[in-house]
Design a protein around this motif. Structure first.
Motif, PDB file in Angstrom:
ATOM      1  N   GLU A   1       0.829  -1.208   0.000  1.00 20.91           N
ATOM      2  CA  GLU A   1       0.000   0.000   0.000  1.00 20.91           C
ATOM      3  C   GLU A   1       0.865   1.260   0.000  1.00 20.91           C
ATOM      4  OE1 GLU A   1      -3.929   1.742   2.335  1.00 20.91           O
ATOM      5  OE2 GLU A   1      -3.043  -0.188   2.922  1.00 20.91           O
TER       6      GLU A   1
ATOM      7  N   ASP B   1      -8.752 -12.429  -3.260  1.00 21.83           N
ATOM      8  CA  ASP B   1      -9.707 -11.531  -2.608  1.00 21.83           C
ATOM      9  C   ASP B   1      -9.049 -10.658  -1.544  1.00 21.83           C
ATOM     10  OD1 ASP B   1     -11.739 -12.594  -4.137  1.00 21.83           O
ATOM     11  OD2 ASP B   1     -12.334 -14.076  -2.620  1.00 21.83           O
TER      12      ASP B   1
ATOM     13  N   THR C   1      -8.591  -7.012  -2.847  1.00 19.57           N
ATOM     14  CA  THR C   1      -9.666  -6.465  -3.678  1.00 19.57           C
ATOM     15  C   THR C   1      -9.787  -4.953  -3.542  1.00 19.57           C
ATOM     16  OG1 THR C   1     -10.925  -8.527  -3.551  1.00 19.57           O
ATOM     17  CG2 THR C   1     -12.136  -6.533  -4.148  1.00 19.57           C
ATOM     18  N   VAL C   2      -9.731  -4.457  -2.323  1.00 16.40           N
ATOM     19  CA  VAL C   2      -9.868  -3.017  -2.086  1.00 16.40           C
ATOM     20  C   VAL C   2      -8.757  -2.238  -2.770  1.00 16.40           C
ATOM     21  CG1 VAL C   2      -9.869  -1.212  -0.335  1.00 16.40           C
ATOM     22  CG2 VAL C   2     -11.100  -3.338   0.091  1.00 16.40           C
TER      23      VAL C   2
ATOM     24  N   THR D   1      -6.942  -3.202  -5.293  1.00 18.26           N
ATOM     25  CA  THR D   1      -7.066  -3.357  -6.741  1.00 18.26           C
ATOM     26  C   THR D   1      -8.022  -2.324  -7.320  1.00 18.26           C
ATOM     27  OG1 THR D   1      -6.633  -5.738  -6.557  1.00 18.26           O
ATOM     28  CG2 THR D   1      -7.642  -4.959  -8.594  1.00 18.26           C
ATOM     29  N   LYS D   2      -9.101  -2.058  -6.605  1.00 18.12           N
ATOM     30  CA  LYS D   2     -10.072  -1.053  -7.058  1.00 18.12           C
ATOM     31  C   LYS D   2      -9.505   0.359  -6.950  1.00 18.12           C
ATOM     32  CE  LYS D   2     -14.169  -3.786  -5.907  1.00 18.12           C
ATOM     33  NZ  LYS D   2     -15.380  -3.896  -5.047  1.00 18.12           N
ATOM     34  N   GLU D   3      -8.683   0.589  -5.914  1.00 22.86           N
ATOM     35  CA  GLU D   3      -8.121   1.921  -5.700  1.00 22.86           C
ATOM     36  C   GLU D   3      -6.968   2.216  -6.648  1.00 22.86           C
ATOM     37  OE1 GLU D   3      -6.332   4.632  -1.991  1.00 22.86           O
ATOM     38  OE2 GLU D   3      -6.976   2.557  -1.652  1.00 22.86           O
TER      39      GLU D   3
ATOM     40  N   PRO E   1      -6.118   0.573  -9.963  1.00 24.57           N
ATOM     41  CA  PRO E   1      -6.364  -0.397 -11.036  1.00 24.57           C
ATOM     42  C   PRO E   1      -5.251  -0.514 -12.071  1.00 24.57           C
ATOM     43  CG  PRO E   1      -7.667   1.583 -11.362  1.00 24.57           C
ATOM     44  CD  PRO E   1      -7.051   1.700 -10.006  1.00 24.57           C
ATOM     45  N   THR E   2      -4.469   0.549 -12.265  1.00 23.53           N
ATOM     46  CA  THR E   2      -3.426   0.501 -13.299  1.00 23.53           C
ATOM     47  C   THR E   2      -2.030   0.239 -12.741  1.00 23.53           C
ATOM     48  OG1 THR E   2      -3.122   2.916 -13.186  1.00 23.53           O
ATOM     49  CG2 THR E   2      -4.728   2.066 -14.787  1.00 23.53           C
TER      50      THR E   2
END
Length: 272
Positions: free
Chosen positions: A20, A37, A40-41, A43-45, A47-48
């Protein structure tokens, strides 16, 4: 300038915290986990800049494939952080063959495979950094953690040798040696137990009593250290983390030197 960092064992503890932190400052991160999983959080924050790969580090083929996937995705791997591993509690007499094999396959071979996989990439780049998580228990020992120490002693030997072998290729190597930290190291996901023999019950009670009262460091406090290490032009071969490790290591070496020196006449005579 942003770097691409490949880190194993990124789902929790140091791995999650460091992942992080790298992402927040703008680096690209390839994070390997057993359970997709878990991130997941993040990955969404991110994404690239975050690529999450499911990996069991004991699988050599999968480790090589993960490194290749990471290199293809981001075009480089600047830093490899081998963080994946787990602890084991058991007296030497209590250790089963499977205990030993599993510990070494994860803590030693799991690191070796990713190192072997990334070296051709870093040699071609003529640059790179490998950071290997060891432990203060890679230099010291405590009762009931002999197997874990043995695995970390092996990691220390492999990594120190590696540093000399790859320095001419522009690759830098650092061994991290944390003391005790308030991670989930003593949780069920990070620790294995041997089948107990009653004769060691007193030692076991003392061990857990000490573990409950040790001055553990805060995992979050390691962030600046890991960022500084990755940014260093000349990183050290070894870096302790926390205030407990270095005094303990110094005491251990002082005692070793006393013993070697007190037996030096015997040692010299044995030369012939």
């Amino acid at each position: 300038m942003a770097k691409t960092i490949f880190i194993t064992g990124a789902s929790r503890g140091f791995g999650r915290i460091w992942t992080e932190s790298f992402l927040k400052r703008g680096d690209n991160v390839v994070a390997t986990v057993r359970n997709l999983d878990a991130l997941t959080v993040l990955t969404k924050e991110f994404p690239t800049s975050l690529l999450v790969i499911k990996l069991d580090v004991t699988d050599k083929k999968a480790s090589f494939e993960a490194i290749q996937t990471a290199n293809k995705h981001f075009g480089a791997i600047d830093v490899l952080i081998n963080n994946s591993g787990y602890g084991h509690i058991g007296a030497i007499e209590e250790l089963s063959e499977q205990d030993v094999r599993t510990q070494f396959e994860t803590n030693v071979l799991g690191s070796l495979w990713t190192i072997q996989a990334v070296l051709p990439i870093m040699r071609e780049q003529k640059s790179g950094q490998i950071i290997q998580l060891s432990s203060a228990l890679g230099i010291n020992t405590v009762s009931l953690m002999g197997l874990y120490s043995a695995s970390k002693f092996a990691v220390e030997g492999l990594t120190e040798t590696l540093a000399g072998e790859v320095s001419g290729f522009g690759i830098k190597v650092t061994i991290l040696e944390p003391g005790g930290y308030s991670t989930d190291f003593f949780g069920t996901n990070s620790l294995a137990l041997s089948e107990a023999i009653p004769a060691y019950e007193v030692i076991r009670k003392d061990f857990y009593a000490h573990a409950d009262h040790q001055d553990s460091g805060k995992p979050e406090a390691t962030v600046q250290a890991i960022l500084s290490l990755v940014d260093a032009e000349n990183p050290p071969l070894r870096l302790t983390l926390g205030k407990v490790a270095l005094p303990w290591i110094k005491h251990t070496y002082e005692e070793r030197l006393k013993t070697w020196e007190s037996w030096q006449d015997v040692s010299t005579a044995a030369h012939g």
